[in-house]
Scaffold this motif. Structure first.
Motif, PDB file in Angstrom:
ATOM      1  N   VAL A 159      32.238 -39.725 -47.958  1.00 44.55           N
ATOM      2  CA  VAL A 159      32.030 -41.087 -48.478  1.00 44.55           C
ATOM      3  C   VAL A 159      32.942 -41.307 -49.686  1.00 44.55           C
ATOM      4  O   VAL A 159      33.553 -42.367 -49.845  1.00 44.55           O
ATOM      5  N   GLY A 160      33.037 -40.281 -50.541  1.00 43.98           N
ATOM      6  CA  GLY A 160      33.907 -40.374 -51.719  1.00 43.98           C
ATOM      7  C   GLY A 160      35.361 -40.516 -51.325  1.00 43.98           C
ATOM      8  O   GLY A 160      36.103 -41.331 -51.899  1.00 43.98           O
ATOM      9  N   TYR A 177      29.779 -29.311 -53.844  1.00 43.22           N
ATOM     10  CA  TYR A 177      31.108 -29.848 -54.142  1.00 43.22           C
ATOM     11  C   TYR A 177      31.005 -30.753 -55.369  1.00 43.22           C
ATOM     12  O   TYR A 177      29.896 -31.119 -55.770  1.00 43.22           O
ATOM     13  N   ASN A 178      32.163 -31.106 -55.928  1.00 51.27           N
ATOM     14  CA  ASN A 178      32.194 -32.105 -57.003  1.00 51.27           C
ATOM     15  C   ASN A 178      32.547 -33.446 -56.374  1.00 51.27           C
ATOM     16  O   ASN A 178      33.659 -33.631 -55.854  1.00 51.27           O
ATOM     17  N   GLN A 179      31.627 -34.384 -56.417  1.00 54.01           N
ATOM     18  CA  GLN A 179      31.845 -35.678 -55.752  1.00 54.01           C
ATOM     19  C   GLN A 179      33.055 -36.422 -56.320  1.00 54.01           C
ATOM     20  O   GLN A 179      33.780 -37.098 -55.574  1.00 54.01           O
ATOM     21  N   SER A 180      33.298 -36.265 -57.644  1.00 49.55           N
ATOM     22  CA  SER A 180      34.446 -36.963 -58.245  1.00 49.55           C
ATOM     23  C   SER A 180      35.772 -36.405 -57.725  1.00 49.55           C
ATOM     24  O   SER A 180      36.760 -37.132 -57.640  1.00 49.55           O
ATOM     25  N   LEU A 181      35.783 -35.122 -57.374  1.00 42.77           N
ATOM     26  CA  LEU A 181      36.996 -34.536 -56.788  1.00 42.77           C
ATOM     27  C   LEU A 181      37.306 -35.200 -55.441  1.00 42.77           C
ATOM     28  O   LEU A 181      38.459 -35.475 -55.126  1.00 42.77           O
ATOM     29  N   HIS A 182      36.279 -35.480 -54.666  1.00 47.29           N
ATOM     30  CA  HIS A 182      36.520 -36.103 -53.355  1.00 47.29           C
ATOM     31  C   HIS A 182      36.997 -37.552 -53.505  1.00 47.29           C
ATOM     32  O   HIS A 182      37.843 -38.008 -52.732  1.00 47.29           O
ATOM     33  N   ILE A 183      36.466 -38.256 -54.518  1.00 48.50           N
ATOM     34  CA  ILE A 183      36.970 -39.611 -54.794  1.00 48.50           C
ATOM     35  C   ILE A 183      38.445 -39.495 -55.205  1.00 48.50           C
ATOM     36  O   ILE A 183      39.301 -40.249 -54.731  1.00 48.50           O
ATOM     37  N   ALA A 184      38.719 -38.517 -56.083  1.00 48.21           N
ATOM     38  CA  ALA A 184      40.095 -38.299 -56.564  1.00 48.21           C
ATOM     39  C   ALA A 184      41.041 -37.987 -55.407  1.00 48.21           C
ATOM     40  O   ALA A 184      42.178 -38.477 -55.374  1.00 48.21           O
ATOM     41  N   ILE A 231      46.128 -36.979 -61.150  1.00 43.98           N
ATOM     42  CA  ILE A 231      44.727 -37.420 -61.102  1.00 43.98           C
ATOM     43  C   ILE A 231      43.832 -36.243 -61.479  1.00 43.98           C
ATOM     44  O   ILE A 231      44.002 -35.137 -60.962  1.00 43.98           O
ATOM     45  N   VAL A 232      42.877 -36.502 -62.376  1.00 45.97           N
ATOM     46  CA  VAL A 232      41.960 -35.444 -62.832  1.00 45.97           C
ATOM     47  C   VAL A 232      40.519 -35.930 -62.669  1.00 45.97           C
ATOM     48  O   VAL A 232      40.127 -36.920 -63.291  1.00 45.97           O
ATOM     49  N   PRO A 233      39.724 -35.270 -61.816  1.00 48.00           N
ATOM     50  CA  PRO A 233      38.325 -35.685 -61.691  1.00 48.00           C
ATOM     51  C   PRO A 233      37.491 -35.177 -62.867  1.00 48.00           C
ATOM     52  O   PRO A 233      37.801 -34.112 -63.425  1.00 48.00           O
ATOM     53  N   VAL A 234      36.464 -35.923 -63.256  1.00 46.83           N
ATOM     54  CA  VAL A 234      35.512 -35.429 -64.256  1.00 46.83           C
ATOM     55  C   VAL A 234      34.818 -34.217 -63.634  1.00 46.83           C
ATOM     56  O   VAL A 234      34.282 -34.305 -62.526  1.00 46.83           O
TER      57      VAL A 234
END
Ligand SMILES: [Zn+2]
Length: 230
Positions: free
Chosen positions: A91-92, A130-137, A115-118
């Motif tokens: 989804v991200g 997983y880190n959801q922000s990494l998948h958005i990134a 790009i750097v995810p939080v």
């Protein structure tokens, strides 16, 4: 072939992350109906927008934006919930690709180097898988065709929810929480896009921006997938 597809659907049902209805064969992650109705925040092309004002006098990044408006129990709320709690990292990625398109075609936003995810605390990441922000990134990266660094920032201290704290308490809560691994900064990098899932108080992004500004000479931009509507 259709019988096989039908059997696969029974075994592995696919549902839209936004409305939870079954997806047609040609649809992936989010149905066409939801994709057409995505409630865009429309902040990317607005100078001094509400999110940028949040950081005035503090971290003051170059630009800040969010892609979608999140209302209680609405489509975006369901998507974020699926991304964070139902093990649906795709989804991200899917929404990140669309967000990246908005940034890529913006007249206001410049080209960015990295790009750097939080980051999440390692214990939290292990629990979630997983880190959801990494998948958005990674989705944004696919559209902008620039790399993602998953280990420039790391989270060292576990923090509890921010929403019931005052502004100064929130700042204390994220003080010294994040760590920068300076040797992971690619040579020649002059601008960084920091990516988060939802922007609420801005305290987490603020801590990361201040850390990046203190330790690099890069221009810092920030983007969240969603912003709650009041
Ligand atoms: Zn849907």
């Amino acid at each position: 072939m259709k019988a096989l597809r039908d059997l696969l659907f029974v075994l592995f049902p696919r549902f839209c992350a936004g409305c939870k209805k079954p997806l047609y064969t040609h649809e992936h992650v989010i149905c066409t109906f939801c994709l057409m109705r995505l409630p865009r925040a429309k902040l990317t092309n607005t100078a001094d927008n509400a999110l940028e004002r949040l950081f005035w006098g503090t971290a003051a990044p170059e630009m800040v934006t969010a892609f979608l408006k999140m209302s209680r129990k609405g489509m975006v709320h369901h998507c974020i919930h699926a991304l964070k709690y139902n093990r649906r990292p795709e989804v991200g990625r899917k929404l990140g690709i669309l967000f990246g398109e908005e940034l890529r075609t913006s007249q206001r936003w410049p080209a960015i180097d990295l790009i750097v995810p939080v980051p999440l605390h390692p214990a939290k990441e292990k629990e979630r898988g997983y880190n959801q922000s990494l998948h958005i990134a990674m989705g944004i990266s696919e559209s902008l065709r620039i790399p993602v660094s998953a280990n420039l920032l790391t989270k060292r201290r576990y923090t509890h929810t921010q929403t019931k704290k005052s502004r100064s308490q929130r700042r204390d809560n994220v003080d010294n929480v994040f760590h920068i691994n300076r040797n992971k900064l690619p040579p020649g990098c002059t601008s960084i896009l920091l990516v988060d899932d939802v922007i609420t108080t801005g305290a987490t992004l603020e801590a990361c921006i201040l850390l990046l500004k203190k330790n690099t000479s890069c221009k810092i931009y920030a983007a969240a997938l969603a912003v709650p509507t009041k």
